[in-house]
Design an enzyme around this catalytic site. Sequence first.
Site, PDB file in Angstrom:
ATOM      1  N   TYR A 166       0.833  -1.200   0.000  1.00 49.40           N
ATOM      2  CA  TYR A 166       0.000   0.000   0.000  1.00 49.40           C
ATOM      3  C   TYR A 166       0.874   1.259   0.000  1.00 49.40           C
ATOM      4  O   TYR A 166       1.853   1.340   0.722  1.00 49.40           O
ATOM      5  CB  TYR A 166      -0.902  -0.002   1.241  1.00 49.40           C
ATOM      6  CG  TYR A 166      -2.119   0.887   1.105  1.00 49.40           C
ATOM      7  CD1 TYR A 166      -3.359   0.355   0.790  1.00 49.40           C
ATOM      8  CD2 TYR A 166      -2.020   2.267   1.276  1.00 49.40           C
ATOM      9  CE1 TYR A 166      -4.473   1.165   0.659  1.00 49.40           C
ATOM     10  CE2 TYR A 166      -3.127   3.079   1.132  1.00 49.40           C
ATOM     11  CZ  TYR A 166      -4.355   2.527   0.830  1.00 49.40           C
ATOM     12  OH  TYR A 166      -5.442   3.340   0.690  1.00 49.40           O
ATOM     13  N   GLU A 210      -5.050   6.411   5.953  1.00 44.19           N
ATOM     14  CA  GLU A 210      -5.017   5.292   5.001  1.00 44.19           C
ATOM     15  C   GLU A 210      -4.170   4.130   5.489  1.00 44.19           C
ATOM     16  O   GLU A 210      -4.390   2.993   5.097  1.00 44.19           O
ATOM     17  CB  GLU A 210      -4.379   5.771   3.693  1.00 44.19           C
ATOM     18  CG  GLU A 210      -5.324   6.272   2.683  1.00 44.19           C
ATOM     19  CD  GLU A 210      -4.572   6.676   1.429  1.00 44.19           C
ATOM     20  OE1 GLU A 210      -4.556   5.903   0.473  1.00 44.19           O
ATOM     21  OE2 GLU A 210      -3.991   7.781   1.415  1.00 44.19           O
ATOM     22  N   LYS A 214      -1.394  -1.381 -13.604  1.00 43.68           N
ATOM     23  CA  LYS A 214      -1.957  -1.211 -12.277  1.00 43.68           C
ATOM     24  C   LYS A 214      -3.451  -1.506 -12.238  1.00 43.68           C
ATOM     25  O   LYS A 214      -4.207  -1.154 -13.122  1.00 43.68           O
ATOM     26  CB  LYS A 214      -1.761   0.221 -11.805  1.00 43.68           C
ATOM     27  CG  LYS A 214      -2.215   0.324 -10.394  1.00 43.68           C
ATOM     28  CD  LYS A 214      -2.244   1.589  -9.695  1.00 43.68           C
ATOM     29  CE  LYS A 214      -2.946   1.338  -8.377  1.00 43.68           C
ATOM     30  NZ  LYS A 214      -2.219   0.375  -7.527  1.00 43.68           N
TER      31      LYS A 214
HETATM   32  P1  AMP Z   1      -3.456  -1.191  -4.674  1.00 42.38           P
HETATM   33  O1  AMP Z   1      -4.688  -0.332  -4.575  1.00 42.38           O
HETATM   34  O2  AMP Z   1      -3.601  -2.165  -5.776  1.00 42.38           O
HETATM   35  O3  AMP Z   1      -2.215  -0.392  -4.757  1.00 42.38           O
HETATM   36  O4  AMP Z   1      -3.400  -2.069  -3.343  1.00 42.38           O
HETATM   37  C1  AMP Z   1      -2.718  -1.678  -2.195  1.00 42.38           C
HETATM   38  C2  AMP Z   1      -2.148  -2.880  -1.502  1.00 42.38           C
HETATM   39  O5  AMP Z   1      -3.214  -3.684  -0.958  1.00 42.38           O
HETATM   40  C3  AMP Z   1      -1.378  -3.840  -2.395  1.00 42.38           C
HETATM   41  O6  AMP Z   1      -0.042  -3.446  -2.532  1.00 42.38           O
HETATM   42  C4  AMP Z   1      -1.512  -5.156  -1.667  1.00 42.38           C
HETATM   43  O7  AMP Z   1      -0.573  -5.272  -0.623  1.00 42.38           O
HETATM   44  C5  AMP Z   1      -2.905  -5.067  -1.070  1.00 42.38           C
HETATM   45  N1  AMP Z   1      -3.894  -5.678  -1.963  1.00 42.38           N
HETATM   46  C6  AMP Z   1      -4.527  -5.091  -2.998  1.00 42.38           C
HETATM   47  N2  AMP Z   1      -5.403  -5.927  -3.560  1.00 42.38           N
HETATM   48  C7  AMP Z   1      -5.330  -7.089  -2.879  1.00 42.38           C
HETATM   49  C8  AMP Z   1      -5.995  -8.348  -2.968  1.00 42.38           C
HETATM   50  N3  AMP Z   1      -6.910  -8.575  -3.896  1.00 42.38           N
HETATM   51  N4  AMP Z   1      -5.661  -9.305  -2.081  1.00 42.38           N
HETATM   52  C9  AMP Z   1      -4.727  -9.080  -1.137  1.00 42.38           C
HETATM   53  N5  AMP Z   1      -4.081  -7.918  -1.015  1.00 42.38           N
HETATM   54  C10 AMP Z   1      -4.367  -6.926  -1.854  1.00 42.38           C
HETATM   55 MG    MG Z   2      -3.339  -3.462  -7.138  1.00 42.48          MG
END
Ligand code: AMP
Ligand code: MG
Length: 533
Positions: free
Chosen positions: A374, A409, A470
């Site tokens: 994140y 966040e 992304k």
């Molecule tokens: P993102 O919005 O794609 O940048 O998501 C932020 C972070 O949340 C990612 O880097 C993952 O560590 C975690 N994350 C996002 N989507 C998933 C998912 N479907 N399952 C598990 N972890 C997730």
């Molecule tokens: Mg993602």
Amino acid sequence: MIHRTNASVTPAAVAFAVTAAAAPGDLPRTPREPRLAARGHLTPLHHRALGHAWDGWTLALEEHPDGAARAHTGRVSVLLAGELHNRAELARATGLGTGAGTGTGVGTGTGTGPYEGGDAELLAHAYARYGEHVLRMLNGRYALLLCDGPLLLAATDHAGGVPLYLHRTGAAVRLATEAKALLHPGDHTGTPPAGLLPVRGSQEVRQVPAGTAAVLHLETGAARTFTTWTPSPARHLPTPDQAVTRTREALERAVRTRLPAAGTPTAVLSGGIDSSTVAALAAGAGHGLETVSMGTDLGDEFAAARLVADHLGARHPGLRHTEITLTTGELLAELPWAVWAAEVTDPDIIEYLLPLVALYRRLDGPPRRILTGYGADIPLGGMHRHARHLPELDDLVAHDMAHFDGLNEMSPTLAAIAGHWTTHPYWDRDVLDTLLPLEAGLKHRDGIDKWVLRRAAADVLPAETVRRPKLGVHEGSGTTSALDRLFLAHGTAPDRVRQARRQALDALYDTLVAGPAHPDDIPLDDFLKGLPA
Ligand code: AMP
Ligand code: MG
């Protein structure tokens, strides 16, 4: 007396609710137990030193020795929720040993070996040498309370990684890592110090900004703030190869300092470049790794995550990968929990956090240390991959860095409601100081977004993962569609869905955070029906 921590997976405290005053007689009666969403072991805190007295509670996810999150040396008292990530450097500069140490064992605390004392104790020593300027030297994820006689310092880390709220009332100062502990039941008196963030639900309670320390004199009432970190406005011009090397080194160190002293870490893995890089670097450290992906009946990224898990599993034995699928109804039922934990009403932020809260609440077993990708998009401009020109991309990055504060966040409470500790390597202070100042042409290069990160992880991930575009967590998990459907099903006109979402989140906050309710008391459908159309 100096307290130390035991071998453990999570910090000695992740939350606190404490009242401080110059004299014990000025401490108002505190409620028996604080209102905190974080779940774990509560320890009462009654402390009295020269010039100040404390009364309240600390909360740990695991059992720790009484007071492990605290250090008391003469007139200086330190209480730390969270952890430090530059222990070795701080210990060396303070003259307390040479190596990394873990902060989790009991040692001598002096000499030439690694410093083994707890983080709060290390801070007390460093404060003795540097005074309040020590807060400018810390890399960590924490909220802290430090009293030096009647002088009170209330501070967050550079990113506000552990939110900290403050209420000055009469002769006392109430401090808590969750707003709800101060908002309800509310004592609506007092003049807030200047320079802090407003908090919904109160005129008097304030949030300590990211990278800021509030300094209050408990006897005179004098108050000021000072800045301990600020995002660099300067931009650096390393060669592409230098940028890639620095990025890799900074990330490797950030992941390494976030691994548990004992036990296996967990990585929440979407299969995108951000979380896959974190998982790969964690797996490479050789302490085992459990990866977890979540999806719903409206969407998942399981194939992308499995590709990464299989790739890492083939190189590092002892990896375990799990998929968790929720129904849309189960996901939406988490909405009150997301507001309860995050204590914000921003519809976009809650949309990102909802699937993660749902996931954390389904991770069973003892307290975990969870690494997440994140936040990588903020310094790297990943959300703005369609920006057409470099100046536009850089403006957007600067804008995002100027507006993250107060959104919570990355609050630890998101996972602490399920008894777990999360940690965010991309928001390590040194990683931010590495990524943020890179000129925009290293972030977006040859038509590739987050170029420097993709190159930095190219040798540890499948080529397909390195190229993968992304997908936000709200998109990949079907959360956006689920929320739209929820409001349409409740009769909201399509062009009013956004507004209705905002109203519903405000109402949830006012009920749960500013009001007395608990998420278990709120069946979402009935709650939404009760709102004005
Ligand atoms: P993102 O919005 O794609 O940048 O998501 C932020 C972070 O949340 C990612 O880097 C993952 O560590 C975690 N994350 C996002 N989507 C998933 C998912 N479907 N399952 C598990 N972890 C997730
Ligand atoms: Mg993602």
